[in-house]
Design a protein around this motif. Structure first.
Motif, mmCIF file in Angstrom:
data_model
loop_
_atom_site.group_PDB
_atom_site.id
_atom_site.type_symbol
_atom_site.label_atom_id
_atom_site.label_comp_id
_atom_site.label_asym_id
_atom_site.label_seq_id
_atom_site.Cartn_x
_atom_site.Cartn_y
_atom_site.Cartn_z
ATOM 1 N N ARG A 9 10.648 -4.143 11.223
ATOM 2 C CA ARG A 9 10.813 -5.284 12.126
ATOM 3 C C ARG A 9 12.269 -5.715 12.202
ATOM 4 N NH1 ARG A 9 7.642 -8.482 8.867
ATOM 5 N NH2 ARG A 9 9.197 -10.066 9.288
ATOM 6 N N ALA A 10 12.935 -5.786 11.055
ATOM 7 C CA ALA A 10 14.329 -6.233 11.030
ATOM 8 C C ALA A 10 15.229 -5.243 11.765
ATOM 9 C CB ALA A 10 14.800 -6.414 9.592
ATOM 10 N N GLY A 11 15.013 -3.963 11.550
ATOM 11 C CA GLY A 11 15.846 -2.955 12.205
ATOM 12 C C GLY A 11 15.652 -2.918 13.704
ATOM 13 N N GLY A 29 8.949 -11.839 12.456
ATOM 14 C CA GLY A 29 7.499 -11.714 12.303
ATOM 15 C C GLY A 29 6.801 -12.957 12.808
ATOM 16 N N LEU A 30 7.235 -13.465 13.941
ATOM 17 C CA LEU A 30 6.670 -14.681 14.517
ATOM 18 C C LEU A 30 6.136 -14.375 15.908
ATOM 19 C CD1 LEU A 30 6.184 -17.751 14.376
ATOM 20 C CD2 LEU A 30 8.478 -18.054 15.340
ATOM 21 N N ALA A 31 4.882 -14.766 16.161
ATOM 22 C CA ALA A 31 4.236 -14.473 17.440
ATOM 23 C C ALA A 31 4.362 -12.977 17.744
ATOM 24 C CB ALA A 31 4.820 -15.317 18.567
ATOM 25 N N THR A 32 4.057 -12.180 16.753
ATOM 26 C CA THR A 32 4.276 -10.737 16.821
ATOM 27 C C THR A 32 3.614 -10.078 18.026
ATOM 28 O OG1 THR A 32 4.541 -10.716 14.428
ATOM 29 C CG2 THR A 32 4.143 -8.599 15.485
ATOM 30 N N ARG A 79 3.009 -9.278 5.185
ATOM 31 C CA ARG A 79 3.066 -10.543 4.444
ATOM 32 C C ARG A 79 4.422 -11.214 4.478
ATOM 33 N NH1 ARG A 79 0.307 -10.356 -1.306
ATOM 34 N NH2 ARG A 79 1.433 -8.420 -1.555
ATOM 35 N N TYR A 80 5.483 -10.433 4.635
ATOM 36 C CA TYR A 80 6.819 -11.019 4.634
ATOM 37 C C TYR A 80 7.203 -11.394 6.065
ATOM 38 C CZ TYR A 80 6.728 -8.734 0.102
ATOM 39 O OH TYR A 80 6.367 -8.320 -1.158
#
Length: 196
Positions: free
Chosen positions: A24-26, A84-87, A137-138
């Protein structure tokens, strides 16, 4: 002493959640950077005016609104994916935007080395996969009890994104005469990604 062939299973690790966080971060960071190029001219981008001109050249009109939509979907969707919000909504916005980018690059074939659609297709695919898999989870979705990450939100987000992409692509095809679409102009990969 003979050891039993059956051993107690080890407690599950958080490797999958850590992997989702890194992915997700990348991907979110890459998408944010591309959106910021379009919106603000950061990272060597051409900003809103340059993106507007490129959008109009590719048949996306009105150009300014198209540039804003593409930049916001990339920068906003990328940020939300990274957090990881409103994925589901973030992944759907990115996937719809990348569908437009694929339409621009499709005449050049698949591989990005020839100006093809490989890169936007890959970003759209990864964003879709993250929407389906969930953020792990993160994530802020996990912290908020997955209020914005439910199966119905994923279905609704992708339905809206697909419908919007279809409308935009149909309009673009009409502006280009309904015939074969033009290949992206040189350097277009740096600037535009068509809107949803």
């Amino acid at each position: 002493m003979v050891m039993s062939m059956r051993t107690k299973p080890k407690p599950t690790s958080n490797r999958g959640d850590l992997g989702l966080l890194l992915l997700r971060a990348g991907v979110g960071g890459v998408l944010f950077a591309h959106g910021a190029q379009k919106l603000f001219g950061w990272f060597g981008g051409h900003g809103l005016e340059g993106t507007r001109q490129a959008m109009e050249q590719m048949g996306f009109e009105p150009g300014r609104e198209s540039a804003l939509a593409a930049g916001a979907a990339e920068a906003g969707g990328g940020t939300l994916l990274a957090l990881g919000l409103a994925t589901p909504a973030a992944g759907a916005a990115v996937a719809g935007t990348m569908a437009g980018a694929v339409s621009v690059h499709a005449p050049a074939g698949f591989f990005v080395t020839e100006g093809g659609y490989e890169y936007p297709a890959f970003l759209g695919f990864v964003a879709t996969c993250l929407s389906v898999a969930g953020p792990g989870r993160y994530s802020l979705d996990h912290l908020l009890g997955h209020r914005l990450n439910r199966p119905w939100t994923m279905a609704a987000a992708f339905a809206v994104s697909a419908a919007a992409a279809a409308v935009v692509l149909r309009r673009r095809a009409g502006r280009l005469g309904g015939g074969p679409e033009e290949a992206a102009p040189p350097g277009a990969g740096e600037v535009p990604s068509p809107p949803t």
